[in-house]
Design an enzyme around this catalytic site. Structure first.
Site, PDB file in Angstrom:
ATOM      1  N   TYR A  13       2.900   9.657   0.218  1.00  0.00           N
ATOM      2  CA  TYR A  13       3.912   8.982   1.043  1.00  0.00           C
ATOM      3  C   TYR A  13       5.339   9.084   0.504  1.00  0.00           C
ATOM      4  CZ  TYR A  13      -0.215   6.490   2.880  1.00  0.00           C
ATOM      5  OH  TYR A  13      -1.427   6.150   3.413  1.00  0.00           O
ATOM      6  N   HIS A  38      -7.873   9.357  -1.601  1.00  0.00           N
ATOM      7  CA  HIS A  38      -7.250   9.299  -0.272  1.00  0.00           C
ATOM      8  C   HIS A  38      -8.157   9.887   0.810  1.00  0.00           C
ATOM      9  CE1 HIS A  38      -2.954   9.124   1.572  1.00  0.00           C
ATOM     10  NE2 HIS A  38      -3.857   8.802   2.463  1.00  0.00           N
ATOM     11  N   ASP A  64       0.837  -1.188   0.000  1.00  0.00           N
ATOM     12  CA  ASP A  64       0.000   0.000   0.000  1.00  0.00           C
ATOM     13  C   ASP A  64       0.877   1.246   0.000  1.00  0.00           C
ATOM     14  OD1 ASP A  64      -2.902   1.139   0.723  1.00  0.00           O
ATOM     15  OD2 ASP A  64      -1.409   2.218   1.926  1.00  0.00           O
ATOM     16  N   LYS A  73      -2.957   5.936  -4.021  1.00  0.00           N
ATOM     17  CA  LYS A  73      -4.058   6.850  -3.730  1.00  0.00           C
ATOM     18  C   LYS A  73      -3.791   8.226  -4.349  1.00  0.00           C
ATOM     19  CE  LYS A  73      -4.104   4.688   0.860  1.00  0.00           C
ATOM     20  NZ  LYS A  73      -2.687   4.293   0.926  1.00  0.00           N
TER      21      LYS A  73
END
Length: 335
Positions: A60, A123, A55, A90
């Site tokens: 990120y 997200h 994920d 996302k």
């Protein structure tokens, strides 16, 4: 090929998409501070242990090291091809505009060095003016989200084969109902905060009715939050079972029929988090866990700057605008 000692992870079929099943336990890749080399090596260790679901998110900054790790795993013979892993990413809030979703997924795919995602999620149900800072979000930069048009763009990602399945994250029942009114492709997944301290029972029941798989993030409480690991009920069960508190929490989530993504870059923890499939919690233990006082940790307010106003948009239907106890923006990286 994968090691003979690799653990097999059960999978769940997604209601929409190309029919590919999603492993019920995945590895989360959000980390602060961000360290790409540590991320890549941890992912390789996870692949060797049997992890097949990874994920990530544009937020990120872990898409590139994840892609590098998958390429390296193939080169080392840990997997035969990219098709053996399930990759979720996302779209972040500043790309939650109809004309920006497609460029956003293409950018993620370039970072990952892949031609498709297995799952692509919105997200947060929040739109922010393009070009603004990622975190914290300036309150004045929030604009009304055209959910119908944004979801149509997500559906286009699936029709083009750029995402095998599409879904949402941090969506309440009300936001899902709003989405479903016009959706031609229903969301396959809703990824939300869930653990024994925040059990999400009503949302899980609603998603089950709609054929939406719930994926739990922060299944152990998340970075900087020890509410799960310090829970006396879970400690008592863990001691009696000869398990860790983490294993009890993850096993409980698994027995709810929920998938999960767990973030750890430590080899021993990665292994421990998969040792949950050959034992069961008793009815009495389930009852004890069901009585744990509930505490929501992640709120939309955590990703907002404390300054400024929200006059331009009403966020009350996102998560009741509940301020969490910590209010630390960096913890939002966990989601």
């Amino acid at each position: 090929m994968a090691s003979a000692t690799a653990i097999h992870i059960p999978e769940v079929a997604l209601s929409s998409g190309d029919g590919r099943a999603m492993p019920l336990v995945g590895m989360g890749t959000a980390a602060y501070p961000f360290a790409p080399e540590n991320t890549k090596s941890a992912i390789l260790a996870a692949v060797e242990l049997g992890y097949r679901h990874f994920d990530t998110a544009s937020l990120y900054r872990s898409e590139k090291p994840l892609g590098d790790a998958v390429i390296e795993a193939v080169r080392l013979g840990l997997i035969r091809s990219r098709e053996e892993v399930f990759v979720t990413s996302k779209v972040w809030c500043h790309d939650c505009h109809p004309e920006l979703v497609l460029p956003a997924i293409k950018k993620s795919l370039r970072n990952l060095q892949m031609d498709h995602l297995d799952l692509y999620l919105i997200h947060w149900p929040v739109s922010v003016k393009p070009g603004t800072s990622l975190l914290p979000i300036n309150r004045e930069a929030i604009v009304p989200m055209d959910l119908k048009a944004v979801w149509e763009a997500m559906e286009e990602c699936q029709r083009l084969g750029l995402a095998k399945a599409i879904g949402v994250s941090n969506f309440t029942r009300k936001k899902i109902e709003e989405l479903l009114v016009n959706a031609k492709i229903p969301p396959a997944v809703n990824q939300v905060e869930m653990n024994p301290i925040w059990q999400q029972q009503k949302l899980r029941e609603f998603c089950a009715e709609k054929g939406i798989v719930v994926t739990a993030y922060s299944p152990l409480g998340g970075q900087g939050n020890m509410a799960v690991m310090d829970c006396e009920v879970l400690k008592e069960i863990a001691k009696a079972r000869g398990k860790t508190v983490a294993q009890v929490s993850l096993r409980w989530i698994y027995e709810q029929g929920v998938s999960m993504v767990v973030k750890s870059f430590k080899g021993e923890r990665l292994k421990e988090n998969l040792e949950i499939f050959d034992w069961e919690l008793s009815n009495e233990e389930h009852l004890k866990i069901s009585r744990i006082p509930q505490h929501k940790r992640i709120s939309v307010l955590q990703i907002l700057s404390p300054q400024g106003s929200l006059k331009s948009v009403d966020l009350s239907d996102i998560d009741n605008v509940e301020m969490c106890s910590s209010g630390r923006v960096l913890q939002a990286l966990q989601v």
